[in-house]
Design a protein around this motif. Structure first.
Motif: not given
Length: 131
Positions: A20-46
């Motif tokens: 959308d415009d100059n943004i690529m986005k995705m919603f995340i749903l964390n149903n664990t009841g806990h805060t989680l930590t990411t180990a890495q973020i990877y993105v591909e775009w053409n």
């Protein structure tokens, strides 16, 4: 002793990937009841067909935003691991946003986001926009 809850046992899912415009986005749903930590973020775009043909046929990633946390930088490539950015994923719904230097007005199906969740003592768990 408290048992380690590995992220593979957790319920973490995603919504559709949106450009959308100059943004690529995705919603995340964390149903664990806990805060989680990411180990890495990877993105591909053409970077050749990811937007209408104009003077500059490329996209430059300048910011990643996730649940009130941000990475600012400059990545000019068709895909990237986001360096030094390990945001936490709060319980409930949040959104990850990738901000580019110009409008991203054509989604051609090549776009992808993978957020790898890492819990000490466990196998890393990917949240992949293509699955």
């Amino acid at each position: 002793a408290t048992a380690i809850l590995c992220t593979g046992d957790y319920n973490v899912s995603h919504g559709p990937l949106i450009t959308d415009d100059n943004i690529m986005k995705m919603f995340i749903l964390n149903n664990t009841g806990h805060t989680l930590t990411t180990a890495q973020i990877y993105v591909e775009w053409n970077h050749d067909t990811g937007h209408a043909s104009e003077a500059d046929p490329s996209l430059r990633l300048t910011q990643v935003r996730f649940a009130g946390q941000a990475w600012d930088g400059d990545i000019f490539a068709p895909s990237a691991f986001i360096p030094g950015f390990y945001p936490t994923i709060p319980p409930g719904q949040s959104v990850i946003e990738f901000v580019f230097n110009q409008n991203y007005d054509i989604g051609d199906g090549t776009e992808r986001i993978i957020i790898t969740i890492g819990t000490p003592g466990c196998v890393n768990y990917p949240v992949d926009s293509r699955k």
